[in-house]
Design an enzyme around this catalytic site. Sequence first.
Site, PDB file in Angstrom:
ATOM      1  N   ARG A  17       4.952  19.897   7.056  1.00 58.08           N
ATOM      2  CA  ARG A  17       5.894  18.791   7.252  1.00 58.08           C
ATOM      3  C   ARG A  17       7.243  19.213   7.824  1.00 58.08           C
ATOM      4  O   ARG A  17       7.877  18.444   8.529  1.00 58.08           O
ATOM      5  CB  ARG A  17       6.068  17.981   5.954  1.00 58.08           C
ATOM      6  CG  ARG A  17       4.766  17.246   5.586  1.00 58.08           C
ATOM      7  CD  ARG A  17       4.943  16.252   4.460  1.00 58.08           C
ATOM      8  NE  ARG A  17       5.749  15.117   4.845  1.00 58.08           N
ATOM      9  CZ  ARG A  17       6.982  14.893   4.451  1.00 58.08           C
ATOM     10  NH1 ARG A  17       7.574  15.728   3.599  1.00 58.08           N
ATOM     11  NH2 ARG A  17       7.637  13.834   4.863  1.00 58.08           N
ATOM     12  N   GLU A  54       0.826  -1.211   0.000  1.00 59.03           N
ATOM     13  CA  GLU A  54       0.000   0.000   0.000  1.00 59.03           C
ATOM     14  C   GLU A  54       0.856   1.256   0.000  1.00 59.03           C
ATOM     15  O   GLU A  54       0.920   1.964   0.994  1.00 59.03           O
ATOM     16  CB  GLU A  54      -0.980  -0.019   1.171  1.00 59.03           C
ATOM     17  CG  GLU A  54      -0.326  -0.489   2.451  1.00 59.03           C
ATOM     18  CD  GLU A  54      -1.290  -0.790   3.575  1.00 59.03           C
ATOM     19  OE1 GLU A  54      -2.486  -0.972   3.329  1.00 59.03           O
ATOM     20  OE2 GLU A  54      -0.810  -0.846   4.717  1.00 59.03           O
ATOM     21  N   PRO A  55       1.491   1.543  -1.142  1.00 61.93           N
ATOM     22  CA  PRO A  55       2.297   2.755  -1.246  1.00 61.93           C
ATOM     23  C   PRO A  55       1.418   4.006  -1.271  1.00 61.93           C
ATOM     24  O   PRO A  55       0.339   3.996  -1.865  1.00 61.93           O
ATOM     25  CB  PRO A  55       2.995   2.583  -2.596  1.00 61.93           C
ATOM     26  CG  PRO A  55       2.075   1.713  -3.394  1.00 61.93           C
ATOM     27  CD  PRO A  55       1.464   0.772  -2.396  1.00 61.93           C
ATOM     28  N   GLY A  56       1.866   5.055  -0.616  1.00 63.24           N
ATOM     29  CA  GLY A  56       1.183   6.342  -0.685  1.00 63.24           C
ATOM     30  C   GLY A  56       2.107   7.354  -1.335  1.00 63.24           C
ATOM     31  O   GLY A  56       1.958   7.731  -2.500  1.00 63.24           O
ATOM     32  N   ARG A  57       3.122   7.725  -0.566  1.00 63.22           N
ATOM     33  CA  ARG A  57       4.110   8.709  -1.004  1.00 63.22           C
ATOM     34  C   ARG A  57       4.669   8.424  -2.413  1.00 63.22           C
ATOM     35  O   ARG A  57       4.730   9.314  -3.255  1.00 63.22           O
ATOM     36  CB  ARG A  57       5.253   8.657   0.003  1.00 63.22           C
ATOM     37  CG  ARG A  57       6.303   9.722  -0.096  1.00 63.22           C
ATOM     38  CD  ARG A  57       7.446   9.371   0.871  1.00 63.22           C
ATOM     39  NE  ARG A  57       6.950   9.033   2.191  1.00 63.22           N
ATOM     40  CZ  ARG A  57       6.827   9.896   3.193  1.00 63.22           C
ATOM     41  NH1 ARG A  57       7.203  11.142   3.035  1.00 63.22           N
ATOM     42  NH2 ARG A  57       6.352   9.515   4.367  1.00 63.22           N
ATOM     43  N   CYS A 114       1.481  33.402  12.226  1.00 61.31           N
ATOM     44  CA  CYS A 114       2.015  33.930  13.485  1.00 61.31           C
ATOM     45  C   CYS A 114       2.543  32.778  14.313  1.00 61.31           C
ATOM     46  O   CYS A 114       1.899  32.350  15.280  1.00 61.31           O
ATOM     47  CB  CYS A 114       0.926  34.661  14.242  1.00 61.31           C
ATOM     48  SG  CYS A 114       0.583  36.215  13.486  1.00 61.31           S
ATOM     49  N   GLU A 115       3.700  32.289  13.919  1.00 55.70           N
ATOM     50  CA  GLU A 115       4.241  31.082  14.538  1.00 55.70           C
ATOM     51  C   GLU A 115       5.668  30.981  14.028  1.00 55.70           C
ATOM     52  O   GLU A 115       5.883  30.855  12.832  1.00 55.70           O
ATOM     53  CB  GLU A 115       3.374  29.900  14.049  1.00 55.70           C
ATOM     54  CG  GLU A 115       3.851  28.522  14.433  1.00 55.70           C
ATOM     55  CD  GLU A 115       3.635  28.242  15.901  1.00 55.70           C
ATOM     56  OE1 GLU A 115       2.526  28.468  16.399  1.00 55.70           O
ATOM     57  OE2 GLU A 115       4.605  27.818  16.549  1.00 55.70           O
ATOM     58  N   TYR A 131       1.121  14.050   1.436  1.00 56.46           N
ATOM     59  CA  TYR A 131       1.103  14.607   2.796  1.00 56.46           C
ATOM     60  C   TYR A 131       1.227  16.131   2.845  1.00 56.46           C
ATOM     61  O   TYR A 131       1.781  16.672   3.789  1.00 56.46           O
ATOM     62  CB  TYR A 131       2.191  13.953   3.660  1.00 56.46           C
ATOM     63  CG  TYR A 131       2.102  12.444   3.669  1.00 56.46           C
ATOM     64  CD1 TYR A 131       1.038  11.809   4.302  1.00 56.46           C
ATOM     65  CD2 TYR A 131       3.043  11.655   3.026  1.00 56.46           C
ATOM     66  CE1 TYR A 131       0.930  10.431   4.305  1.00 56.46           C
ATOM     67  CE2 TYR A 131       2.946  10.267   3.026  1.00 56.46           C
ATOM     68  CZ  TYR A 131       1.883   9.669   3.658  1.00 56.46           C
ATOM     69  OH  TYR A 131       1.776   8.304   3.648  1.00 56.46           O
TER      70      TYR A 131
HETATM   71  C1  LIG Z   1       1.379   5.646   5.990  1.00 56.40           C
HETATM   72  C2  LIG Z   1       0.999   4.271   5.670  1.00 56.40           C
HETATM   73  C3  LIG Z   1       1.149   3.791   4.372  1.00 56.40           C
HETATM   74  C4  LIG Z   1       1.767   4.591   3.262  1.00 56.40           C
HETATM   75  O1  LIG Z   1       3.073   4.908   3.527  1.00 56.40           O
HETATM   76  P1  LIG Z   1       3.969   5.663   2.412  1.00 56.40           P
HETATM   77  O2  LIG Z   1       5.241   5.936   3.115  1.00 56.40           O
HETATM   78  O3  LIG Z   1       3.238   6.900   2.036  1.00 56.40           O
HETATM   79  O4  LIG Z   1       4.118   4.730   1.261  1.00 56.40           O
HETATM   80  C5  LIG Z   1       0.710   2.516   4.108  1.00 56.40           C
HETATM   81  N1  LIG Z   1       0.154   1.755   5.071  1.00 56.40           N
HETATM   82  C6  LIG Z   1      -0.018   2.194   6.322  1.00 56.40           C
HETATM   83  C7  LIG Z   1      -0.670   1.312   7.316  1.00 56.40           C
HETATM   84  C8  LIG Z   1       0.400   3.456   6.669  1.00 56.40           C
HETATM   85  O5  LIG Z   1       0.246   3.880   7.922  1.00 56.40           O
END
Ligand SMILES: *Cc1c(COP(=O)(O)O)cnc(C)c1O
Length: 432
Positions: free
Chosen positions: A331, A291-294, A362-363, A391
């Site tokens: 981030r 499950e890639p996101g980034r 303001c930080e 993100y």
């Molecule tokens: C954050 C997360 C991801 C995605 O991570 P990336 O670094 O964005 O690829 C996948 N699975 C779980 C459970 C996460 O918490």
Amino acid sequence: MFICDNISVNEKGNLAFAGKDVTELAAKYGTPLYVMDENKIRENCRIYKNAFKKYFGENALPLFASKAASFKRLYEIMTEEKIGIDVVSSGEIFTAIKAGYNLKNAYFHSNNKTDEDISFAISNGIGYFVVDNIEELIAIDKEAENQKTVQNVLLRITPGIDPHTFEAISTGKVDSKFGSAIETGQALEITTQALKTKNIKLCGFHCHIGSQIFETEPFFKAGLVMLDFIAEVKEKLGFEALQLNLGGGYGVRYTENDPVFDIDASIGELSRFMKEKALALGLNMPKILMEPGRSIVANAGMTLYTAGTVKIIPGFKSYVSIDGGMPDNPRYALYKSSYTVLNASKMNEKADFNCSVVGRCCESGDIIQENVPLVKPERGDIIAVLTTGAYNYSMASNYNRIGKPPVVMLGDSGDYLAVKGESLEDIVRNDI
Ligand SMILES: *Cc1c(COP(=O)(O)O)cnc(C)c1O
């Protein structure tokens, strides 16, 4: 020359993204502006999709981790690219539903799903829950019974791997708010319970070891721990997992210092390793998920700002203030993340002005990046922060009552709005 192949300089000396002059985008849509390269998102999806098919077989499925970036247009792209999704809240589920995404390939995460979340997800036919703990398992069973259904689940297991030292069974990683740990016996306990629970169908296991990982070894370690666990469960409980989700976490390049990482090659190595170990343990290879996101969206994104005040404090440092900041990109404030920052209006000049690029809030922690070598900006120049597709929009807030910027997509048919920017009226919409 640039950290990603969708970035270039055009004949006017301006920065271009996916071939489009970003100063023109800034003029057309205003700043701050999130820009996303649709073809790069699709290309990243296909890298995973093709590698999964090639190395793990037809059955294997990459899932997009929604928390990296969630809005309707992205789920339409995931539908077209035939990518599964993971979701963490009713909000992400609702967004996917609104985009027409088929939830049968959706996996519902979170270490604390509320009763409302559970009910909402089941009534909308979510494919799978990734169950964090026994308490949650009981709550899902109860709601599935109410709704007269049997819910498919994976169990989130804590394999005890530190991805940055590759150390296995490090107590630090067992001590996590996520999942049920193998080391403490809780993983076996929740598995035993899941197999006995009437309205739950156990399909397999999940683990996620961390993020921004540039090596394959931590995934070998996690994969091995999980296969050993699957073998133990088979022996002790007579259940053989049908699915194994190895989580997300492959790294992306934020700066020149980050390595170029070959995802296809890494998945190839991982599959050879996993097949060999499964064979040695006498297991059938489960359906593999990741499950890639980034690594799907980060390098498909860029944020554009307009430079305002340039402040030189003699004997100290210099500050370039932009018209966004921690509300659209928290981030650096959260974890000192590195970014590449460019003066998009003066790409052919020398970047010899060392400064901190700071936001408008303001930080004093409202910093985008420190020690940036920039072409000294004039008020009105467009400042680009690269690799912001993950993100950033998803973590945006309304701090200082600043509206979230729009998201503009660059596709084959040109640029188009995917998410409108928030207006002043939007800011007070829920005030009574
Ligand atoms: C954050 C997360 C991801 C995605 O991570 P990336 O670094 O964005 O690829 C996948 N699975 C779980 C459970 C996460 O918490």
